[in-house]
Design a protein around this motif. Sequence first.
Motif, PDB file in Angstrom:
ATOM      1  N   THR A   1      -6.664  -0.067  -8.650  1.00 36.23           N
ATOM      2  CA  THR A   1      -5.913  -0.791  -9.671  1.00 36.23           C
ATOM      3  C   THR A   1      -4.525  -0.194  -9.864  1.00 36.23           C
ATOM      4  O   THR A   1      -4.212   0.883  -9.329  1.00 36.23           O
ATOM      5  N   VAL A   2      -3.727  -0.886 -10.643  1.00 36.77           N
ATOM      6  CA  VAL A   2      -2.402  -0.387 -10.997  1.00 36.77           C
ATOM      7  C   VAL A   2      -2.529   0.969 -11.700  1.00 36.77           C
ATOM      8  O   VAL A   2      -1.691   1.861 -11.496  1.00 36.77           O
TER       9      VAL A   2
ATOM     10  N   ALA B   1       3.056  -7.717 -11.765  1.00 32.25           N
ATOM     11  CA  ALA B   1       2.964  -7.908 -13.217  1.00 32.25           C
ATOM     12  C   ALA B   1       3.343  -6.634 -13.972  1.00 32.25           C
ATOM     13  O   ALA B   1       3.869  -6.696 -15.091  1.00 32.25           O
ATOM     14  N   ALA B   2       3.087  -5.472 -13.353  1.00 31.15           N
ATOM     15  CA  ALA B   2       3.381  -4.197 -14.011  1.00 31.15           C
ATOM     16  C   ALA B   2       4.822  -3.743 -13.786  1.00 31.15           C
ATOM     17  O   ALA B   2       5.203  -2.643 -14.202  1.00 31.15           O
ATOM     18  N   GLY B   3       5.631  -4.566 -13.114  1.00 25.45           N
ATOM     19  CA  GLY B   3       7.043  -4.245 -12.959  1.00 25.45           C
ATOM     20  C   GLY B   3       7.380  -3.358 -11.769  1.00 25.45           C
ATOM     21  O   GLY B   3       8.497  -2.854 -11.665  1.00 25.45           O
TER      22      GLY B   3
ATOM     23  N   ARG C   1      -4.365  -8.807  -2.183  1.00 29.59           N
ATOM     24  CA  ARG C   1      -3.664  -9.796  -3.000  1.00 29.59           C
ATOM     25  C   ARG C   1      -3.750  -9.425  -4.489  1.00 29.59           C
ATOM     26  O   ARG C   1      -2.766  -9.549  -5.218  1.00 29.59           O
ATOM     27  N   GLU C   2      -4.919  -8.969  -4.930  1.00 27.28           N
ATOM     28  CA  GLU C   2      -5.095  -8.580  -6.333  1.00 27.28           C
ATOM     29  C   GLU C   2      -4.109  -7.468  -6.700  1.00 27.28           C
ATOM     30  O   GLU C   2      -3.528  -7.472  -7.788  1.00 27.28           O
TER      31      GLU C   2
ATOM     32  N   TYR D   1       6.443 -11.405  -2.998  1.00 22.63           N
ATOM     33  CA  TYR D   1       6.141 -10.105  -3.618  1.00 22.63           C
ATOM     34  C   TYR D   1       7.168  -9.027  -3.254  1.00 22.63           C
ATOM     35  O   TYR D   1       7.234  -7.996  -3.921  1.00 22.63           O
ATOM     36  N   PHE D   2       7.926  -9.220  -2.187  1.00 23.32           N
ATOM     37  CA  PHE D   2       8.684  -8.097  -1.621  1.00 23.32           C
ATOM     38  C   PHE D   2      10.181  -8.197  -1.868  1.00 23.32           C
ATOM     39  O   PHE D   2      10.796  -9.223  -1.583  1.00 23.32           O
TER      40      PHE D   2
END
Length: 225
Positions: free
Chosen positions: A214-215, A102-104, A94-95, A130-131
Amino acid sequence: MSEQNLYAVIWDVDGTLVDTGELHFQAWVQLAQDLKMPFTRDDFTATFGRRNPEIIGALFPGHTPEEIAQLGEQKELYYRAEARHGIDLLPGVRELLDGLKAAGYKQALGSSAPHKNLEMITEITESLPYFQAIVGMEDTKRGKPDPEVFLVAAQRMGVPPQNCLVMEDAVAGIEAATAGGMKSIAITFVGHHSEDSLRAAGANLVVPSLEGITVETINRLLSRS
Ligand SMILES: [Mg+2]
């Protein structure tokens, strides 16, 4: 924004987004009982992640295509009945879904499962928003390791394959990502496949779970600045 500036993460579902393995195992056992045939843990391990028609053809031979389709539907009825008792997103998922949004990043599901299962999973886990694309069994002719499922997802999102990263738990899925010209992260949390076999299939990173991923990790793998 031009296509070249779009990036995407494509998620396998079973064993990657959620752990539904035991639910599927129990559903196959129920189907096998209907057919008075055996279905063992080894049968399950050998076929997990493949499409139903291929599994039924291999384990329960001698059926017409129509019968194979009916048996596949019955198995999924058993599975969804089991799943109603509860499904959770795996650790860190989920994170990462939030961070990527958020990062596009665009995000999609790329699964061998039928759409009814994907609808149910995204509903129970509240992950549907999200999808931008959901690609399932009905959208492809060839199962993983063929790259079709991921290429269809990329096309629907309008993102070039080289800008896509695939999340997977299975060797066939990592092979599909590699064949499609995509980067991939293999997650061994559910543990059907060894780290060595996932690396050999082309995984750019093999991790025990997505906790701590992480992203920035994904940006780096995609050379996104
Ligand atoms: Mg999987």
